[in-house]
Design a protein around this motif. Sequence first.
Motif, PDB file in Angstrom:
ATOM      1  N   ASN A  34      -1.596   6.149  -8.070  1.00 54.71           N
ATOM      2  CA  ASN A  34      -2.758   5.807  -7.256  1.00 54.71           C
ATOM      3  C   ASN A  34      -2.535   5.986  -5.763  1.00 54.71           C
ATOM      4  OD1 ASN A  34      -5.269   4.882  -6.568  1.00 54.71           O
ATOM      5  ND2 ASN A  34      -4.758   2.715  -6.810  1.00 54.71           N
ATOM      6  N   ARG A  66      -7.789   6.246  -9.730  1.00 54.76           N
ATOM      7  CA  ARG A  66      -6.423   5.808 -10.010  1.00 54.76           C
ATOM      8  C   ARG A  66      -5.686   6.790 -10.920  1.00 54.76           C
ATOM      9  NH1 ARG A  66      -9.298   0.794 -10.654  1.00 54.76           N
ATOM     10  NH2 ARG A  66      -9.015  -0.393  -8.751  1.00 54.76           N
ATOM     11  N   TYR A  67      -6.449   7.584 -11.625  1.00 56.59           N
ATOM     12  CA  TYR A  67      -5.829   8.444 -12.644  1.00 56.59           C
ATOM     13  C   TYR A  67      -6.109   9.917 -12.426  1.00 56.59           C
ATOM     14  CZ  TYR A  67      -5.327   3.960 -14.842  1.00 56.59           C
ATOM     15  OH  TYR A  67      -4.998   2.650 -15.087  1.00 56.59           O
ATOM     16  N   GLY A  76      -8.058  -1.302 -14.002  1.00 54.54           N
ATOM     17  CA  GLY A  76      -7.138  -0.165 -14.117  1.00 54.54           C
ATOM     18  C   GLY A  76      -6.693   0.045 -15.551  1.00 54.54           C
TER      19      GLY A  76
END
Length: 316
Positions: free
Chosen positions: A154, A176-177, A215
């Motif tokens: 991230n 985040r991915y 998340g």
Amino acid sequence: MDISVVIPLYNEEESLPELASWIERVMQANGFTYEILFIDDGSTDSSFEVVKSLASSNPNIRAVSFSRNYGKSPALNIGFRKAKGDVVITMDADLQDSPDEIPELYRMITEDGYDLVSGWKKKRYDPLSKTLPTKLFNATARAVSGIKNLHDFNCGLKAYRSAVVKHIEVYGDMHRYIPYLAKNAGYHKIGEKVVHHQARKYGHTKFGLDRFVNGYLDLGTLWFQSKFGVKPMHIFGLLGSLMFIIGFLAVLVVLILKIISINSDTYYFYVTNSVYFYLSLAAMIMGLQFFLSGFIGELITRNSPERNNYLVAEEI
Ligand code: UDP
Ligand code: MG
């Protein structure tokens, strides 16, 4: 154009002038042609006024302003759509990431042939409440995504070959991915570079503790999509069949016990007293639900415009 720097920002008025002049300095020193794309994610302070005045003195600055706060992922997504550079670099607006990393990131993409290079904040200047869960988060992300060489999924500072950002869609909280999204889109050369990190100078973090819960949920979603996105029946059908088998075996046990008890004068078997009776009921109902989910999933997939999107690497 060599580089597009995409910067999502939400209430970062104090940091922007310093950030813009720092990037300008780095670009000029290295002779890059560039653009800075500020994406104002519905700031309620004077961030966008600051951006406008910066843009009036530097023609390389472009900006978009959302009508409300949508989140970092939507901001990045619109930045990716608009970016014109051969290499796209994303960076947070809060001065935690250093523009001095840009030349090396650019070199890794253009010369070393990486599709994506992610920054790694090896030495972090964040509170322990953030760094500790982050370690766990990254370990899980590595295991689930199969991208074994990334320590810091991230990190806001990342560099991409232009094609990568044009072929991924960052939505929800999926920023985040992004390496996982890139991998699923067929971009496998994912590298890492240790980057300097600073404590936040102005303002405060825009993400709370819910980032960890969300998340993990998002990671589950992505994993599911990458494995079964276009063939949901493969998982739901398997689970459904398993349930039916368990249910069938349980019914068989109930039946056998009943037959035994009918033929015996000393032992009487009540079906509703048996654990196998309830097991068979529950298993059959769950099995049916799994199958129905699978069929509905297949119908949805069949109508999805994504169902036949493939990224062709080469053609002769
Ligand atoms: N950000 C954004 N929209 C949001 C939340 C954050 O554009 O809804 C921007 C924010 O202004 C910053 C970057 O995303 O430029 C990273 O946010 P922050 O520094 O708060 O995250 P942290 O460094 O604490 O992970
Ligand atoms: Mg930050």
